[in-house]
Write an enzyme that holds these catalytic residues in place. Structure first.
Site, PDB file in Angstrom:
ATOM      1  CE1 TYR A  46      -2.764 -16.627  -9.389  1.00 14.77           C
ATOM      2  CE2 TYR A  46      -2.660 -16.668  -7.001  1.00 14.77           C
ATOM      3  CZ  TYR A  46      -3.193 -16.160  -8.177  1.00 14.77           C
ATOM      4  OH  TYR A  46      -4.149 -15.179  -8.104  1.00 14.77           O
ATOM      5  CG  ASP A  89      -5.777 -15.263  -3.006  1.00 18.59           C
ATOM      6  OD1 ASP A  89      -6.992 -15.476  -2.914  1.00 18.59           O
ATOM      7  OD2 ASP A  89      -5.218 -15.037  -4.095  1.00 18.59           O
ATOM      8  CE  LYS A 113      -7.575 -16.215  -6.495  1.00 17.51           C
ATOM      9  NZ  LYS A 113      -6.131 -16.342  -6.241  1.00 17.51           N
ATOM     10  CG  HIS A 143      -8.261 -17.271 -11.363  1.00 17.69           C
ATOM     11  ND1 HIS A 143      -7.109 -17.935 -11.049  1.00 17.69           N
ATOM     12  CD2 HIS A 143      -7.939 -15.960 -11.283  1.00 17.69           C
ATOM     13  CE1 HIS A 143      -6.141 -17.076 -10.805  1.00 17.69           C
ATOM     14  NE2 HIS A 143      -6.620 -15.866 -10.937  1.00 17.69           N
TER      15      HIS A 143
HETATM   16  P1  NDP Z   1       0.063  -6.225  -5.056  1.00 15.43           P
HETATM   17  O1  NDP Z   1      -0.646  -4.959  -5.327  1.00 15.43           O
HETATM   18  O2  NDP Z   1      -0.189  -6.982  -3.818  1.00 15.43           O
HETATM   19  O3  NDP Z   1       1.601  -5.876  -5.198  1.00 15.43           O
HETATM   20  C1  NDP Z   1       2.623  -6.811  -5.092  1.00 15.43           C
HETATM   21  C2  NDP Z   1       3.912  -6.125  -5.529  1.00 15.43           C
HETATM   22  O4  NDP Z   1       4.187  -5.024  -4.679  1.00 15.43           O
HETATM   23  C3  NDP Z   1       5.099  -7.033  -5.494  1.00 15.43           C
HETATM   24  O5  NDP Z   1       5.919  -6.687  -6.587  1.00 15.43           O
HETATM   25  C4  NDP Z   1       5.796  -6.677  -4.192  1.00 15.43           C
HETATM   26  O6  NDP Z   1       7.180  -6.845  -4.329  1.00 15.43           O
HETATM   27  C5  NDP Z   1       5.447  -5.215  -4.021  1.00 15.43           C
HETATM   28  N1  NDP Z   1       5.226  -4.838  -2.616  1.00 15.43           N
HETATM   29  C6  NDP Z   1       4.578  -5.537  -1.666  1.00 15.43           C
HETATM   30  N2  NDP Z   1       4.552  -4.876  -0.508  1.00 15.43           N
HETATM   31  C7  NDP Z   1       5.201  -3.713  -0.728  1.00 15.43           C
HETATM   32  C8  NDP Z   1       5.501  -2.620   0.097  1.00 15.43           C
HETATM   33  N3  NDP Z   1       5.121  -2.584   1.365  1.00 15.43           N
HETATM   34  N4  NDP Z   1       6.189  -1.586  -0.450  1.00 15.43           N
HETATM   35  C9  NDP Z   1       6.577  -1.605  -1.734  1.00 15.43           C
HETATM   36  N5  NDP Z   1       6.321  -2.619  -2.575  1.00 15.43           N
HETATM   37  C10 NDP Z   1       5.623  -3.680  -2.066  1.00 15.43           C
HETATM   38  O7  NDP Z   1      -0.173  -7.129  -6.368  1.00 15.43           O
HETATM   39  P2  NDP Z   1      -0.619  -8.600  -6.721  1.00 15.43           P
HETATM   40  O8  NDP Z   1      -1.056  -8.524  -8.121  1.00 15.43           O
HETATM   41  O9  NDP Z   1       0.400  -9.583  -6.339  1.00 15.43           O
HETATM   42  O10 NDP Z   1      -1.936  -8.865  -5.852  1.00 15.43           O
HETATM   43  C11 NDP Z   1      -1.922  -9.519  -4.598  1.00 15.43           C
HETATM   44  C12 NDP Z   1      -2.522 -10.910  -4.674  1.00 15.43           C
HETATM   45  O11 NDP Z   1      -3.830 -10.870  -5.216  1.00 15.43           O
HETATM   46  C13 NDP Z   1      -1.785 -11.881  -5.605  1.00 15.43           C
HETATM   47  O12 NDP Z   1      -0.595 -12.374  -5.048  1.00 15.43           O
HETATM   48  C14 NDP Z   1      -2.852 -12.923  -5.831  1.00 15.43           C
HETATM   49  O13 NDP Z   1      -2.942 -13.782  -4.709  1.00 15.43           O
HETATM   50  C15 NDP Z   1      -4.096 -12.055  -5.936  1.00 15.43           C
HETATM   51  N6  NDP Z   1      -4.424 -11.720  -7.336  1.00 15.43           N
HETATM   52  C16 NDP Z   1      -5.571 -12.264  -7.869  1.00 15.43           C
HETATM   53  C17 NDP Z   1      -5.932 -12.012  -9.164  1.00 15.43           C
HETATM   54  C18 NDP Z   1      -7.169 -12.636  -9.705  1.00 15.43           C
HETATM   55  O14 NDP Z   1      -7.379 -12.597 -10.929  1.00 15.43           O
HETATM   56  N7  NDP Z   1      -8.030 -13.193  -8.873  1.00 15.43           N
HETATM   57  C19 NDP Z   1      -5.117 -11.154 -10.054  1.00 15.43           C
HETATM   58  C20 NDP Z   1      -3.955 -10.585  -9.394  1.00 15.43           C
HETATM   59  C21 NDP Z   1      -3.650 -10.872  -8.093  1.00 15.43           C
HETATM   60  P3  NDP Z   1       8.031  -7.891  -3.441  1.00 15.43           P
HETATM   61  O15 NDP Z   1       7.361  -9.228  -3.519  1.00 15.43           O
HETATM   62  O16 NDP Z   1       9.349  -7.846  -4.108  1.00 15.43           O
HETATM   63  O17 NDP Z   1       8.037  -7.334  -2.044  1.00 15.43           O
END
Ligand code: NDP
Length: 275
Positions: A54, A49, A79, A112
């Site tokens: 991004y 995604d 998006k 988006h």
């Molecule tokens: P998430 O809720 O997926 O959290 C990601 C964060 O959690 C990162 O900092 C990561 O750190 C950490 N993390 C991941 N796995 C673990 C774990 N098992 N234990 C502890 N910490 C963990 O947040 P996102 O906002 O990134 O959402 C996911 C995806 O959704 C985005 O990447 C994007 O593709 C999409 N998105 C879409 C939006 C929209 O407006 N359409 C808005 C926001 C997100 P690390 O990388 O250091 O492991």
């Protein structure tokens, strides 16, 4: 029961979408994105995604083209960014995404954000790209029920997906029900609350009960609601952890406890004020 990593949901046009994907927001283009995408492919992630905003469409495209997995087994989402709204601008942006990704087609193309005044014109552009076979499915993101109602009044093609923030702390029950009634698949973003709620005591005690991690409980909760999840991580061990959610299920009374954690808590943007 969703009990395999390659489990898929059939969208309203028959296209199949994996229940688990990797979100790549904040994966830096270049080495970091490349490494994470490579690990994800090895582990078995098949959905990626991204978004024009991004800045890593190119990296996703590289992984898809060169990662050694047949294209038809992969599912790429990108998006339309907010500054690309309006029919003509959206057409150019759609073509721009295809070019950045270096792909002949995109599996799912989303709007988006429900930009006021322009979003229905942009939707027409997505419909055109879909009809030309450039996108296998089209959908929206951050649409509230009222944005969806507005779209359904104007659209020729019903969106296949709505991607919204969704976690036990933002349990959008009415949205889920509305989407079910209209054949729109809900997809959860920030379903780990970007880590903020992983130490919540109910989540932690649930994790102990099921011998799972807090992250796995949060993701499985969304799967139990038949919602697609796209957790982001740059770390191989977390990519694996986030994928190990297909060997257990959460019992209905525990689902109810998790549902009740809702406090309309958001980590990302709030579309409810957009008309
Ligand atoms: P998430 O809720 O997926 O959290 C990601 C964060 O959690 C990162 O900092 C990561 O750190 C950490 N993390 C991941 N796995 C673990 C774990 N098992 N234990 C502890 N910490 C963990 O947040 P996102 O906002 O990134 O959402 C996911 C995806 O959704 C985005 O990447 C994007 O593709 C999409 N998105 C879409 C939006 C929209 O407006 N359409 C808005 C926001 C997100 P690390 O990388 O250091 O492991």
């Amino acid at each position: 029961m969703i009990d395999r990593m390659d489990a898929k949901v059939k969208l309203n046009n028959g296209v199949e979408m994996p229940y688990l994907g990797l979100g790549v927001y904040l994966l830096s283009p270049g080495k970091q994105a490349e490494a994470a995408l490579k690990h994800a492919l090895e582990i078995g992630y098949r959905l990626f995604d991204t978004g024009r905003f991004y800045g890593n469409e190119f990296d996703v495209g590289e992984a898809v083209r060169k990662g050694g997995v047949p294209r038809e087994e992969l599912f790429v989402t990108t998006k339309l960014w907010n500054s690309d709204h309006g029919y003509n601008k959206a057409i150019s942006a759609c073509k721009g995404s295809l070019e950045s990704l270096g792909l002949k087609y995109i599996d799912l193309f989303l709007i988006h954000w429900p930009v006021e005044g322009l979003r229905n014109d942009s939707w027409k552009a997505l419909e055109k790209m879909y009809e030309e076979g450039k996108f296998r499915a089209i959908g929206v993101s951050n649409y509230t029920i009222s944005h969806l109602e507005d779209l359904l009044e104007h659209a020729r093609i019903i969106p296949a997906v709505n991607q919204v923030e969704f976690s036990p702390f933002l349990y959008q029950r009415d949205m889920l029900e509305f989407c079910r009634q209209h054949g729109i698949q809900l997809e959860a973003y920030s379903s780990l609350t970007r880590g903020i709620k992983l130490s919540n005591k109910t989540i932690v005690s649930m994790a102990q009960k099921y011998q799972k991690t807090a992250a796995q409980i949060m993701l499985r909760w969304a799967l139990e609601h038949r919602v697609v999840v796209i957790p982001k991580s740059a770390h191989p061990e977390r990519l694996q952890e986030n994928a190990n959610i297909f060997d257990f299920s959460i019992e209905p009374p525990d689902m109810e406890i998790l549902n009740n954690l809702n406090e309309n808590f958001r980590v990302a943007w709030d579309p409810t004020y957009i008309r």
